[in-house]
Scaffold this motif. Sequence first.
Motif, PDB file in Angstrom:
ATOM      1  N   LEU A 216       0.614  -1.302  -0.271  1.00 15.75           N
ATOM      2  CA  LEU A 216      -0.348  -0.014  -0.122  1.00 15.75           C
ATOM      3  C   LEU A 216       1.069   1.487  -0.170  1.00 15.75           C
ATOM      4  N   LEU A 217       2.014   1.667   0.736  1.00 19.72           N
ATOM      5  CA  LEU A 217       3.040   2.703   0.869  1.00 19.72           C
ATOM      6  C   LEU A 217       3.563   2.605  -0.809  1.00 19.72           C
ATOM      7  N   ALA A 218       3.831   1.427  -1.569  1.00 20.01           N
ATOM      8  CA  ALA A 218       4.385   1.695  -2.876  1.00 20.01           C
ATOM      9  C   ALA A 218       3.286   2.187  -3.695  1.00 20.01           C
ATOM     10  N   CYS A 219       1.654   1.622  -3.274  1.00 24.57           N
ATOM     11  CA  CYS A 219       0.788   2.196  -4.026  1.00 24.57           C
ATOM     12  C   CYS A 219       0.736   4.070  -4.476  1.00 24.57           C
ATOM     13  N   LEU A 220       0.426   4.191  -2.482  1.00 24.82           N
ATOM     14  CA  LEU A 220       0.622   5.334  -2.322  1.00 24.82           C
ATOM     15  C   LEU A 220       2.033   6.330  -2.942  1.00 24.82           C
ATOM     16  N   ASN A 221       2.589   5.900  -3.261  1.00 25.93           N
ATOM     17  CA  ASN A 221       3.860   7.033  -3.724  1.00 25.93           C
ATOM     18  C   ASN A 221       3.526   6.627  -5.616  1.00 25.93           C
ATOM     19  N   ARG A 222       2.965   5.889  -6.036  1.00 29.72           N
ATOM     20  CA  ARG A 222       2.751   6.071  -7.255  1.00 29.72           C
ATOM     21  C   ARG A 222       1.666   7.187  -7.576  1.00 29.72           C
ATOM     22  N   ASN A 223       0.508   7.226  -6.265  1.00 32.29           N
ATOM     23  CA  ASN A 223      -0.780   7.345  -6.926  1.00 32.29           C
ATOM     24  C   ASN A 223      -1.503   6.724  -7.346  1.00 32.29           C
ATOM     25  N   LEU A 224      -1.730   5.444  -6.661  1.00 28.56           N
ATOM     26  CA  LEU A 224      -2.343   4.635  -7.175  1.00 28.56           C
ATOM     27  C   LEU A 224      -3.511   3.600  -7.046  1.00 28.56           C
ATOM     28  N   HIS A 225      -4.541   3.989  -6.965  1.00 26.09           N
ATOM     29  CA  HIS A 225      -6.073   3.342  -6.055  1.00 26.09           C
ATOM     30  C   HIS A 225      -5.662   1.785  -5.835  1.00 26.09           C
ATOM     31  N   PRO A 226      -5.419   1.772  -4.563  1.00 27.77           N
ATOM     32  CA  PRO A 226      -5.413  -0.259  -4.424  1.00 27.77           C
ATOM     33  C   PRO A 226      -6.324  -0.652  -4.034  1.00 27.77           C
ATOM     34  N   ASN A 227      -6.877  -1.387  -4.818  1.00 32.09           N
ATOM     35  CA  ASN A 227      -8.322  -1.647  -4.466  1.00 32.09           C
ATOM     36  C   ASN A 227      -8.333  -3.364  -3.372  1.00 32.09           C
ATOM     37  N   TRP A 228      -9.477  -3.057  -2.954  1.00 36.39           N
ATOM     38  CA  TRP A 228      -9.401  -4.237  -1.783  1.00 36.39           C
ATOM     39  C   TRP A 228     -10.628  -5.066  -1.997  1.00 36.39           C
ATOM     40  N   ASP A 229     -10.945  -6.006  -2.259  1.00 37.98           N
ATOM     41  CA  ASP A 229     -12.525  -7.028  -2.090  1.00 37.98           C
ATOM     42  C   ASP A 229     -12.488  -8.094  -1.933  1.00 37.98           C
ATOM     43  N   ALA A 230     -13.012  -7.834  -0.194  1.00 37.50           N
ATOM     44  CA  ALA A 230     -13.212  -8.917   0.870  1.00 37.50           C
ATOM     45  C   ALA A 230     -14.069  -9.733   0.591  1.00 37.50           C
ATOM     46  N   ALA A 231     -13.696 -11.346   1.380  1.00 42.09           N
ATOM     47  CA  ALA A 231     -14.306 -12.324   0.991  1.00 42.09           C
ATOM     48  C   ALA A 231     -14.366 -13.160   1.906  1.00 42.09           C
ATOM     49  N   ASN A 232     -13.728 -12.840   3.010  1.00 43.55           N
ATOM     50  CA  ASN A 232     -14.253 -13.853   4.332  1.00 43.55           C
ATOM     51  C   ASN A 232     -13.778 -12.826   5.201  1.00 43.55           C
ATOM     52  N   PRO A 233     -14.333 -12.820   6.234  1.00 43.86           N
ATOM     53  CA  PRO A 233     -13.986 -12.018   8.020  1.00 43.86           C
ATOM     54  C   PRO A 233     -12.425 -11.570   8.065  1.00 43.86           C
ATOM     55  N   GLU A 234     -10.965 -12.490   7.622  1.00 40.89           N
ATOM     56  CA  GLU A 234     -10.671 -12.250   7.920  1.00 40.89           C
ATOM     57  C   GLU A 234      -9.794 -11.409   7.173  1.00 40.89           C
ATOM     58  N   SER A 235     -10.169 -11.294   6.203  1.00 37.84           N
ATOM     59  CA  SER A 235      -9.997 -10.213   5.001  1.00 37.84           C
ATOM     60  C   SER A 235     -10.228  -8.690   5.778  1.00 37.84           C
ATOM     61  N   VAL A 236     -11.388  -8.732   5.536  1.00 38.10           N
ATOM     62  CA  VAL A 236     -12.173  -7.633   6.193  1.00 38.10           C
ATOM     63  C   VAL A 236     -11.366  -6.773   7.551  1.00 38.10           C
ATOM     64  N   LYS A 237     -11.128  -7.793   8.976  1.00 41.31           N
ATOM     65  CA  LYS A 237     -10.282  -7.364   9.271  1.00 41.31           C
ATOM     66  C   LYS A 237      -8.914  -6.468   9.140  1.00 41.31           C
ATOM     67  N   LEU A 238      -8.640  -7.526   8.069  1.00 36.56           N
ATOM     68  CA  LEU A 238      -6.937  -6.471   7.682  1.00 36.56           C
ATOM     69  C   LEU A 238      -6.931  -5.558   6.855  1.00 36.56           C
ATOM     70  N   ALA A 239      -8.422  -5.337   6.459  1.00 35.78           N
ATOM     71  CA  ALA A 239      -8.504  -4.251   5.539  1.00 35.78           C
ATOM     72  C   ALA A 239      -8.214  -3.482   7.072  1.00 35.78           C
ATOM     73  N   GLU A 240      -9.143  -2.564   7.708  1.00 38.60           N
ATOM     74  CA  GLU A 240      -9.537  -1.980   8.692  1.00 38.60           C
ATOM     75  C   GLU A 240      -8.063  -1.740   9.211  1.00 38.60           C
ATOM     76  N   LYS A 241      -7.287  -3.116   9.489  1.00 41.87           N
ATOM     77  CA  LYS A 241      -5.715  -2.435  10.060  1.00 41.87           C
ATOM     78  C   LYS A 241      -5.122  -1.632   9.748  1.00 41.87           C
ATOM     79  N   LEU A 242      -5.138  -2.660   8.067  1.00 41.68           N
ATOM     80  CA  LEU A 242      -4.226  -1.032   7.742  1.00 41.68           C
ATOM     81  C   LEU A 242      -4.985   0.556   7.025  1.00 41.68           C
ATOM     82  N   GLY A 243      -6.015   0.138   6.867  1.00 33.90           N
ATOM     83  CA  GLY A 243      -6.370   1.817   7.310  1.00 33.90           C
ATOM     84  C   GLY A 243      -7.598   1.961   6.169  1.00 33.90           C
TER      85      GLY A 243
END
Length: 259
Positions: A216-243
């Motif tokens: 995600l830091l590399a994406c922010l540095n390149r001004n790229l949108h990092p799309n997050w599509d979560a298919a399970n609760p673990e992915s949801v929690k990780l997305a929220e932890k990352l911001g």
Amino acid sequence: MCYELELTKINRLKIADAFQNVPRVDMSIPCVVEGQMGQAFVDDLAQPTIHHVVIGPFHYFAGCSDTPQAQAMMAEFPAYNLLMPSSPGWAELARQQFGDALRTNNRHSFSSESLAADHLNKLVNGSSFEGKVVRIDTAVAHKLSTKNQIHFGLADFDSAEDFATRGLGFVAMVGEQPVGIAYSSLVCSQGIEVSIFVDEAHRWQGIATLVGANLLLACLNRNLHPNWDAANPESVKLAEKLGYRSTGSYKAHFHTQKS
């Protein structure tokens, strides 16, 4: 019967027009519209009434769902592939076609506008992981894709060189063993689709957070949108932890009917 549509400039404009009212939940449709990745199919090459976009196991339909052509296309829909948000009527058509064999996959969407470099840097610097994290260049991409040491797909890229040129990725290593990876499974001018995988024996050690934050830091540095599509609760929690900030949920569908 369906026909593959060559992704010429004119045809890509037609695809963009056909899908203009279909919800965007990931980078698949933009990738096809740009001619970067994926395939497109139609019911008629001269006067199409249905457009069908495919990237890997993800399928999207635009156009009439109440025609014999639509029924024929749905009858050929592969088992365990995902029918993603499409034009009205396609989910109901799948239900009519596959009955009790149709399953629902609840998925979750997020906004990347809330991502912050300071927060991501804190996650990286606060990691207790004792291995190393390396960026995926051509050599690393080739090694990962040929030795099958970890889940890393190049199916939608032309080669390891193509991934190193257009894609982004980071892999966590313990010695010479890759144990976790975060990379762009899809790429277009608008951004990337984030994919993260950690070896089962090394889960719950913060590795997903570490490689995800690096990506995600590399994406922010390149001004790229990092799309997050979560298919399970673990992915949801990780997305929220990352911001990431949740923007809601949606339903995809797949069937288990044997051909």
